[in-house]
Design a protein around this motif. Structure first.
Motif, PDB file in Angstrom:
ATOM      1  N   ASP A   1      44.527  47.882  30.247  1.00  0.00           N
ATOM      2  CA  ASP A   1      46.684  47.590  30.438  1.00  0.00           C
ATOM      3  C   ASP A   1      46.405  46.137  31.089  1.00  0.00           C
ATOM      4  OD1 ASP A   1      47.508  49.437  28.841  1.00  0.00           O
ATOM      5  OD2 ASP A   1      47.461  50.612  31.046  1.00  0.00           O
ATOM      6  N   PHE A   2      44.840  45.900  31.002  1.00  0.00           N
ATOM      7  CA  PHE A   2      44.454  44.952  32.433  1.00  0.00           C
ATOM      8  C   PHE A   2      44.608  43.406  32.112  1.00  0.00           C
ATOM      9  CE2 PHE A   2      44.888  48.850  34.822  1.00  0.00           C
ATOM     10  CZ  PHE A   2      46.163  48.578  36.071  1.00  0.00           C
ATOM     11  N   GLN A   3      45.248  42.187  32.353  1.00  0.00           N
ATOM     12  CA  GLN A   3      43.620  41.318  32.099  1.00  0.00           C
ATOM     13  C   GLN A   3      43.753  40.571  32.992  1.00  0.00           C
ATOM     14  OE1 GLN A   3      46.152  37.798  31.475  1.00  0.00           O
ATOM     15  NE2 GLN A   3      44.686  36.064  31.360  1.00  0.00           N
ATOM     16  N   VAL A   4      41.653  40.644  33.034  1.00  0.00           N
ATOM     17  CA  VAL A   4      40.744  41.274  33.835  1.00  0.00           C
ATOM     18  C   VAL A   4      40.188  39.283  34.076  1.00  0.00           C
ATOM     19  CG1 VAL A   4      38.554  41.924  35.232  1.00  0.00           C
ATOM     20  CG2 VAL A   4      39.858  43.181  33.951  1.00  0.00           C
ATOM     21  N   THR A   5      40.058  38.570  35.437  1.00  0.00           N
ATOM     22  CA  THR A   5      40.009  37.442  35.433  1.00  0.00           C
ATOM     23  C   THR A   5      39.119  37.445  36.654  1.00  0.00           C
ATOM     24  OG1 THR A   5      41.238  36.566  36.862  1.00  0.00           O
ATOM     25  CG2 THR A   5      41.599  36.206  34.467  1.00  0.00           C
ATOM     26  N   GLU A   6      38.027  36.537  37.181  1.00  0.00           N
ATOM     27  CA  GLU A   6      37.333  36.423  38.117  1.00  0.00           C
ATOM     28  C   GLU A   6      38.608  35.797  39.417  1.00  0.00           C
ATOM     29  OE1 GLU A   6      33.877  33.907  38.453  1.00  0.00           O
ATOM     30  OE2 GLU A   6      33.632  34.689  37.042  1.00  0.00           O
ATOM     31  N   SER A   7      38.356  35.938  40.909  1.00  0.00           N
ATOM     32  CA  SER A   7      39.244  35.769  42.207  1.00  0.00           C
ATOM     33  C   SER A   7      38.728  34.549  42.127  1.00  0.00           C
ATOM     34  CB  SER A   7      38.766  36.964  43.006  1.00  0.00           C
ATOM     35  OG  SER A   7      39.962  36.801  43.893  1.00  0.00           O
ATOM     36  N   GLU A   8      39.680  34.144  42.599  1.00  0.00           N
ATOM     37  CA  GLU A   8      39.706  32.183  42.998  1.00  0.00           C
ATOM     38  C   GLU A   8      39.315  31.802  44.357  1.00  0.00           C
ATOM     39  OE1 GLU A   8      42.173  29.889  40.138  1.00  0.00           O
ATOM     40  OE2 GLU A   8      40.840  30.152  38.690  1.00  0.00           O
ATOM     41  N   LYS A   9      39.852  33.265  45.134  1.00  0.00           N
ATOM     42  CA  LYS A   9      40.621  33.102  46.168  1.00  0.00           C
ATOM     43  C   LYS A   9      39.214  33.304  46.945  1.00  0.00           C
ATOM     44  CE  LYS A   9      44.841  36.108  46.719  1.00  0.00           C
ATOM     45  NZ  LYS A   9      45.414  37.530  47.423  1.00  0.00           N
ATOM     46  N   ASP A  10      39.180  32.698  48.521  1.00  0.00           N
ATOM     47  CA  ASP A  10      37.843  31.975  49.101  1.00  0.00           C
ATOM     48  C   ASP A  10      37.768  32.869  50.352  1.00  0.00           C
ATOM     49  OD1 ASP A  10      40.286  31.570  51.141  1.00  0.00           O
ATOM     50  OD2 ASP A  10      39.737  30.088  51.952  1.00  0.00           O
ATOM     51  N   VAL A  11      38.398  34.093  50.647  1.00  0.00           N
ATOM     52  CA  VAL A  11      38.238  34.843  50.728  1.00  0.00           C
ATOM     53  C   VAL A  11      36.997  35.848  49.991  1.00  0.00           C
ATOM     54  CG1 VAL A  11      39.335  37.573  50.656  1.00  0.00           C
ATOM     55  CG2 VAL A  11      40.578  36.007  51.597  1.00  0.00           C
ATOM     56  N   TYR A  12      36.563  35.795  49.040  1.00  0.00           N
ATOM     57  CA  TYR A  12      35.644  36.451  48.060  1.00  0.00           C
ATOM     58  C   TYR A  12      34.172  35.555  47.949  1.00  0.00           C
ATOM     59  CZ  TYR A  12      38.907  39.894  47.375  1.00  0.00           C
ATOM     60  OH  TYR A  12      40.321  41.025  48.440  1.00  0.00           O
ATOM     61  N   ASN A  13      33.266  35.899  47.896  1.00  0.00           N
ATOM     62  CA  ASN A  13      32.061  35.474  47.514  1.00  0.00           C
ATOM     63  C   ASN A  13      31.918  35.141  46.094  1.00  0.00           C
ATOM     64  OD1 ASN A  13      30.431  34.559  49.867  1.00  0.00           O
ATOM     65  ND2 ASN A  13      29.499  36.619  50.255  1.00  0.00           N
ATOM     66  N   TYR A  14      32.463  36.455  45.532  1.00  0.00           N
ATOM     67  CA  TYR A  14      33.356  36.846  43.740  1.00  0.00           C
ATOM     68  C   TYR A  14      33.376  37.578  44.039  1.00  0.00           C
ATOM     69  CZ  TYR A  14      28.843  40.335  45.543  1.00  0.00           C
ATOM     70  OH  TYR A  14      28.530  40.918  45.152  1.00  0.00           O
ATOM     71  N   GLY A  15      34.214  38.362  43.178  1.00  0.00           N
ATOM     72  CA  GLY A  15      35.898  39.158  42.719  1.00  0.00           C
ATOM     73  C   GLY A  15      36.100  39.276  41.389  1.00  0.00           C
ATOM     74  N   LEU A  16      36.756  40.149  41.286  1.00  0.00           N
ATOM     75  CA  LEU A  16      37.914  40.569  40.142  1.00  0.00           C
ATOM     76  C   LEU A  16      39.441  40.714  40.451  1.00  0.00           C
ATOM     77  CD1 LEU A  16      35.782  42.199  38.294  1.00  0.00           C
ATOM     78  CD2 LEU A  16      35.801  39.904  37.767  1.00  0.00           C
ATOM     79  N   THR A  17      40.341  39.803  40.070  1.00  0.00           N
ATOM     80  CA  THR A  17      41.792  40.378  39.675  1.00  0.00           C
ATOM     81  C   THR A  17      42.711  40.930  38.623  1.00  0.00           C
ATOM     82  OG1 THR A  17      41.731  38.123  41.173  1.00  0.00           O
ATOM     83  CG2 THR A  17      43.807  38.821  39.820  1.00  0.00           C
ATOM     84  N   TYR A  18      43.310  41.975  39.073  1.00  0.00           N
ATOM     85  CA  TYR A  18      43.539  43.035  37.447  1.00  0.00           C
ATOM     86  C   TYR A  18      44.965  42.301  37.944  1.00  0.00           C
ATOM     87  CZ  TYR A  18      39.956  46.325  37.230  1.00  0.00           C
ATOM     88  OH  TYR A  18      37.997  46.374  37.448  1.00  0.00           O
ATOM     89  N   THR A  19      45.641  41.708  36.461  1.00  0.00           N
ATOM     90  CA  THR A  19      46.890  41.065  36.235  1.00  0.00           C
ATOM     91  C   THR A  19      47.888  42.129  34.985  1.00  0.00           C
ATOM     92  OG1 THR A  19      46.418  38.866  37.334  1.00  0.00           O
ATOM     93  CG2 THR A  19      48.618  39.373  36.036  1.00  0.00           C
TER      94      THR A  19
END
Length: 813
Positions: free
Chosen positions: A652-670
């Motif tokens: 159900d989700f599109q998974v991408t890398e998070s681009e926020k400066d909050v994270y060293n590395y992370g994922l985004t579920y859309t």
């Protein structure tokens, strides 16, 4: 606010034991958060006793040791001592067997032992070993007249106290002092016919020696300064405060500064009246003027920061310049210093609104402003002044060198309130006798001006700035009478609450129960937070913060845009309390301003969000469980499971890398172009702001949108009777290729039979080529209606290989 049990006993006697006292204070509305033991010397010198060295001989097997016998009054102890200055006939401090000695955060216990063959049943102590000094040059040698057998805690007057943390509500400024708390306790015990006495420190010895240093006072802004009193004290000596005063301040969390400043702090915590001491020699033309000054006037405060004043800031001035921000903060030039010999002591009543606006404008939250902006007692100024002057004479010498200057243009009248007995019975929920009501009012120092069969006319003491209405008086009566003395009615006379959205609470509870079962704790934090959190970084914008028009402090001046900073505060607090294995979650609302409109009601958004936090080890380290740090994938597994509980599937989700400066590395579920979840390892920049020295993994879920989109119906299907088939590929890829790209292409290539795609090995080596890596990927295939044939499987794998080559330039290894 911290209250000293020992100091409280100076004003009200007798006091119950500390546990019972805490219960009583809470029942009075002065909620106790807890209490702890304070020791002026760590360990309280327990087990230490004064002894006399009877004999002292060199150790037969050690040149630097001596074998002694010491008389401690009850017995004679053999002690091996390594101090170079030990000698026969000395009076010394002895730590007996079983005594615990402290060195910083570490401690050790004195045990009976043999040292180079000689029995030693104690220890002769140096200053640093018992916490009374820093010298380790030799043992402590006491005067010859010191009594043998005297406990060291009595000789050094070591103090043990209980420090009670009382959570004072914003309206109870009358209780922000030891005497204020004592007043409430007196009313409580008086109502219960307990033999109790309330004693206020005497100021009868206050006397003016001469008037050689009279400093007149002029109030030019009487609406801002309703009363101003002052007196001069000459010939003082600035030095450290005596032990008793330092111990009183340390017990309640204040650091001693010098004897003058310590007295003003002590009296403020004792009586609730802020005081300020000026260096009288720095008062130009020997005149004090209370007024406002021109806007943008520069003024350097005690912290050596230059501030621009407004024309609404009330200032204490001399004839040439400002010396102090009235009721808020002192100035750098006029304060007490090491060379001060003469002081002008101020005790005043400043208008709460003026103080509050100045305090908020300059971001200065001080003990004085806290009290003035909530309403101090205008009638206590002279008494507090005399009390402080006598204490200053006691600890700093000097003499009173002026009459008390008391400028009180218009006397502040007490609040007059009418109390109707019928209203009291209705609000309390119980009919209380009129005599009981009057007795309670008298114990609270509320004066009965007149009475009738149905009501009382009352004058409320000026120190009760919060009691202005009949309901306030009734609340005070009930506090003293006792909430627990009002019986619970047998019938419920109200409409039962109805929850309009039961599914939302049920869904939230399902997720809460899952996380709690996984070892997470639920957190609740304040929606108000620091605006400065949003001034740095790219993710959050300062102009999107919802600002509070009249904030309590700069730490609570905006509504939170995110739960992240509350989470990091909680992590920091846990680490400070030596809890490094952290797992918690929070459901909470966030707020943002989405446009620049000046409207107070439009342009704002509120969202319900879920934060999940992991840090430290998965399990406590012990003999069977070794270090096993939490990681990104553990957090991801919890987030995936939450979505499974809510009937979402991975596809159900599109998974991408998070681009926020909050994270060293992370994922985004859309999900359908809406971000449902974002999670990862918090960046080092954000961690350093909170002084957090370990990795923190954080997930932010958009709970509002999740609830609006999840499928509430239960979906199920029969377990297939036909086997799954696994095939593996080793793909040589560019280093920039992500697993999500492989997963996306695989499901696009085979939509009906492909069930799972996972990576089970990642290999990097120079032999593969520059910027190359190898992914070992497994594919699970299954047909629900029949067994797959090799021909079908090979066809699917061939398609996959072809598409990987075409879209990712992938080669088979």
């Amino acid at each position: 606010m911290n209250i000293s049990y020992n100091q409280l006993k100076n004003y009200i006697s007798p006091l119950p034991q500390v546990d019972e006292l805490c219960e009583i204070l809470t029942s009075l509305g002065l909620e106790v958060g807890g209490y702890e033991t304070y020791e002026s010397i760590k360990g309280g010198l327990q087990g230490l006793v004064i002894g006399e060295v009877l004999t002292c001989q060199k150790h037969p097997d050690a040149d630097k040791l001596s074998v002694t016998t010491v008389n401690i009054g009850t017995t004679i102890l053999p002690i091996v001592c390594g101090a170079p200055n030990v000698a026969k006939g000395q009076k010394v401090v002895v730590a007996t067997v079983g005594t615990t000695l402290y060195s910083g955060e570490t401690s050790f216990q004195i045990k009976k032992s043999k040292i180079r063959g000689e029995v030693s049943e104690g220890m002769i102590c140096a200053e640093d070993e018992i916490g009374i000094g820093t010298s380790h040059d030799g043992i402590i040698v006491l005067p010859d007249e010191t009594q043998i057998g005297t406990p060291a805690k009595d000789y050094y007057q070591a103090e043990t106290d209980f420090v009670i943390e009382v959570d004072i509500t914003a309206n109870r400024t009358d209780a922000v002092s030891h005497f204020g708390v004592a007043r409430d306790l007196y009313a409580y015990f008086k109502h219960r016919n307990t033999n109790i006495s309330l004693t206020r420190p005497s100021v009868e010895k206050f006397a003016v020696t001469n008037t050689h240093l009279t400093i007149p006072v002029e109030i030019q802004t009487p609406e801002a300064c309703k009363r101003y009193t002052g007196v001069t004290i000459s010939g003082i000596e600035i030095k450290p405060s005596p032990e008793w005063l330092q111990n009183r301040l340390k017990a309640i969390g204040l650091n001693p500064i010098n004897n003058i400043v310590d007295v003003t702090n002590f009296v403020m915590r004792e009586l609730g009246q802020p005081l300020h001491a000026f260096d009288a020699d720095q008062i130009t033309d020997k005149k004090v003027v209370v007024k406002t000054v021109k806007s943008n006037t520069e003024f350097v405060t005690l912290d050596n920061i230059s501030r621009k004043l407004t024309d609404k800031d009330l200032m204490i001035c001399n004839n040439n310049e400002a010396m102090c921000i009235a009721g808020v903060f002192g100035g750098a030039k006029s304060g007490v210093s090491q060379v001060t010999k003469n002081i002008f002591l101020e005790s005043a009543y400043f208008d709460p609104i003026y103080v509050r606006k100045t305090s908020k404008h300059h971001g200065l939250q001080t003990d004085a402003s806290f009290r003035f902006e909530r309403g101090a007692d205008p009638e206590i100024t002279i008494y507090a002044l005399k009390r402080a002057a006598l204490l200053i004479q006691e600890v700093a010498g000097g003499y009173i060198s002026s009459e008390i200057q008391d400028i009180y243009p218009e006397k502040i009248a007490p609040n007059r309130v009418e109390l109707k007995f019928a209203h009291a019975d209705r609000l309390i929920g119980k009919k209380i006798g009129h005599d009981i009501i009057k007795s309670i009012l008298q114990s609270l120092e509320i004066q009965i001006v007149s009475e009738s069969e149905t009501s009382l006319i009352l004058d409320v003491p000026r120190y009760r700035a919060d009691v202005t209405r009949e309901a306030d008086v009734i609340e005070d009566i009930l506090r003293i009478y006792g909430y627990n003395n009002v019986e619970t009615p047998q019938a419920v006379r109200s409409t039962l609450a109805y929850s309009p959205k039961p599914d939302e609470y049920k869904t939230r509870n399902r997720v809460s129960e899952f996380l709690s079962a996984q070892g997470f704790s639920e957190a609740m934090s304040n929606s108000l937070t620091k605006g400065s959190y949003y001034s740095e970084g790219e993710t959050f914008k300062t102009d999107e913060s919802v600002k509070i028009l009249n904030p309590l402090s700069s730490d609570l001046d905006v509504l939170r845009q995110t739960l992240l900073f509350n989470a990091l505060e909680a992590v920091k607090r846990n680490l400070n309390y030596k809890t490094s294995d952290i797992a918690f979650y929070e459901f909470g609302h966030t707020y943002q301003r989405k446009n620049s409109t000046n409207s107070l009601v439009s342009g704002y958004t509120e969202e319900h969000r879920l934060a999940v936090v992991l840090s430290g080890n998965r399990n406590p380290i012990n003999w069977i469980s070794h270090e096993n740090p939490t990681n990104f994938f553990l957090l991801k597994s919890k987030i995936d499971r939450i979505f499974e509980l809510l009937n979402f599937q991975a596809s159900d989700f599109q998974v991408t890398e998070s681009e926020k400066d909050v994270y060293n590395y992370g994922l985004t579920y859309t999900f359908k172009n809406t971000v449902f979840a974002e999670f990862g390892a918090i960046s080092n920049t954000y961690l350093s702001k909170f002084d957090i020295g370990q990795e923190v993994f954080y997930a932010d879920l958009n709970w509002s949108d999740i609830l609006a989109n999840y499928n509430k119906s239960i979906r199920y299907k029969d377990i297939s009777n036909f086997p799954k088939v696994r095939r593996d590929l080793a793909l040589l890829l560019d280093d920039s290729i992500k697993f999500s790209d492989i997963q996306r292409i695989a499901f696009k290539t085979e939509k009906s039979l492909l069930r799972e795609v996972s990576v089970f090995d990642v290999f990097r080596d120079k032999k593969l080529g520059e910027n190359k890596k190898s992914y070992a990927v497994s594919f699970i295939l299954q047909d629900d209606d029949k067994t797959l044939t090799d021909k079908q499987i090979d066809k699917i794998m061939s398609k996959l290989t072809t598409n990987f080559k075409a879209e990712l330039n992938a080669d088979l290894r």
